[in-house]
Design a protein around this motif. Structure first.
Motif, PDB file in Angstrom:
ATOM      1  N   GLU A   1      32.756 -41.326  50.819  1.00  0.00           N
ATOM      2  CA  GLU A   1      34.039 -40.875  51.524  1.00  0.00           C
ATOM      3  C   GLU A   1      34.628 -40.042  50.272  1.00  0.00           C
ATOM      4  O   GLU A   1      35.903 -39.572  50.591  1.00  0.00           O
ATOM      5  N   SER A   2      34.371 -40.267  49.319  1.00  0.00           N
ATOM      6  CA  SER A   2      35.117 -39.748  48.006  1.00  0.00           C
ATOM      7  C   SER A   2      34.360 -38.641  47.523  1.00  0.00           C
ATOM      8  O   SER A   2      33.421 -38.285  48.077  1.00  0.00           O
ATOM      9  N   GLY A   3      34.851 -38.060  46.241  1.00  0.00           N
ATOM     10  CA  GLY A   3      34.289 -37.031  45.793  1.00  0.00           C
ATOM     11  C   GLY A   3      33.209 -37.431  44.767  1.00  0.00           C
ATOM     12  O   GLY A   3      32.622 -36.382  44.172  1.00  0.00           O
TER      13      GLY A   3
ATOM     14  N   ILE B   1      29.773 -35.177  37.314  1.00  0.00           N
ATOM     15  CA  ILE B   1      30.756 -34.681  38.579  1.00  0.00           C
ATOM     16  C   ILE B   1      31.667 -36.027  38.693  1.00  0.00           C
ATOM     17  O   ILE B   1      32.844 -36.121  39.006  1.00  0.00           O
TER      18      ILE B   1
ATOM     19  N   HIS C   1      35.506 -36.584  38.254  1.00  0.00           N
ATOM     20  CA  HIS C   1      36.544 -37.080  39.331  1.00  0.00           C
ATOM     21  C   HIS C   1      37.337 -38.064  38.690  1.00  0.00           C
ATOM     22  O   HIS C   1      38.545 -38.183  39.296  1.00  0.00           O
TER      23      HIS C   1
ATOM     24  N   ASP D   1      26.656 -38.947  46.238  1.00  0.00           N
ATOM     25  CA  ASP D   1      26.095 -39.996  46.755  1.00  0.00           C
ATOM     26  C   ASP D   1      25.048 -40.758  46.108  1.00  0.00           C
ATOM     27  O   ASP D   1      24.659 -41.836  46.281  1.00  0.00           O
TER      28      ASP D   1
ATOM     29  N   LYS E   1      40.343 -36.621  36.889  1.00  0.00           N
ATOM     30  CA  LYS E   1      41.364 -36.092  37.704  1.00  0.00           C
ATOM     31  C   LYS E   1      42.152 -37.045  38.526  1.00  0.00           C
ATOM     32  O   LYS E   1      43.351 -36.753  38.858  1.00  0.00           O
ATOM     33  N   HIS E   2      41.565 -38.427  38.765  1.00  0.00           N
ATOM     34  CA  HIS E   2      42.106 -39.253  39.795  1.00  0.00           C
ATOM     35  C   HIS E   2      42.923 -40.325  39.152  1.00  0.00           C
ATOM     36  O   HIS E   2      43.749 -40.997  39.764  1.00  0.00           O
TER      37      HIS E   2
ATOM     38  N   PRO F   1      35.055 -45.306  43.680  1.00  0.00           N
ATOM     39  CA  PRO F   1      36.415 -44.588  44.061  1.00  0.00           C
ATOM     40  C   PRO F   1      37.868 -45.431  43.644  1.00  0.00           C
ATOM     41  O   PRO F   1      38.770 -45.046  43.672  1.00  0.00           O
TER      42      PRO F   1
END
Length: 248
Positions: A229-231, A90, A94, A234, A97-98, A43
């Motif tokens: 804890e992120s998008g 995914i 992510h 796992d 987007k970030h 992340p």
């Protein structure tokens, strides 16, 4: 004598990058080069990019950097399982987007490959740095590759040493007494059994070049927790934990 450090494939794993940079600092290595893939799968993509930029570390454009910088589509890879294919889509979405627009701009301006020339006494050492290949940043070249593949790359680049990343598996391959093909491994998403953060030190003098792969422990649990804890799926945390269910 000159020492240079080469690392690759951080993939957003800031704790691993910090461990590698701290080890270089302790060793007094000032010449540092990154072969790309700063983003995806953990992340801290923005933080990794900004650290590389702020430390003024020369960095190449990896295939993941290119995809995020230019919003290229994700293409499934035949070597991946259905589970990894879904997780990969995914995770890359992510990043798209970030990662900030300023950091995407930084990635878009990175060089594709880089050639170094160090002169020690009368000896010139020509070192070719690539993410994966001279013409592609998405070519998988392993230690088992025929020597002629690497010899052709060295001939094309007029170098004695070629250093690559991309596969997340380190190797040192002596092609003859003076020519080498080396993979520095991965800082943030090693596919080696120990999952340690890897980087390369090249020690150059007038007579010889000595390559050393450094493998370091780092607070993997911090990265695992950050992924949970992120998008980001796992899958990538479990990969770093090296659980038996992980697929390569």
């Amino acid at each position: 004598m000159i020492q240079i450090a080469v690392f690759s494939d951080v993939h957003g794993n800031l704790p691993a990058l910090d461990a590698v940079l701290e080890d270089m600092k302790k060793r007094g290595i000032r010449q540092k080069f990154c072969l790309g893939d700063l983003v995806d799968f953990a992340p801290w993509g923005n933080e990794v990019i900004e650290k590389i930029r702020d430390l003024n570390i020369s960095c190449l454009m990896g295939n993941h950097d290119e995809r995020i910088a230019f919003d290229f589509p994700v293409v499934p890879l035949s070597k991946h399982s259905e589970e990894e294919t879904e997780a990969r889509f995914i995770a890359i979405d992510h990043s798209k987007k970030h990662i900030s627009e300023a950091n995407k701009q930084f990635l878009s301006e990175l060089p594709f490959h880089l050639k170094l020339n160090y002169k020690i006494g009368k000896k010139h050492w020509n070192i070719q740095l690539v993410h994966s290949d001279l013409s592609s940043n998405d070519m998988y070249l392993y230690e088992s590759e025929n020597d002629n593949v690497f010899m052709d790359m060295l001939k094309e680049s007029q170098s004695q040493i070629i250093v690559m990343g991309h596969t997340h598996l380190s190797f040192k391959k002596s092609l003859d007494h003076s020519r080498w093909a080396i993979n520095c491994g991965s800082v943030g998403r090693s596919k080696e059994e120990n999952r340690m953060a890897s980087y390369l030190i090249l020690t150059l003098d007038e007579e010889k070049m000595t390559p050393e792969i450094i493998q370091l422990n780092y607070p993997t649990e911090e990265t695992v927790r950050g992924i949970y804890e992120s998008g980001i799926p796992d899958y990538y945390a479990n990969f770093l934990k090296n659980e038996k269910t992980i697929l390569s």
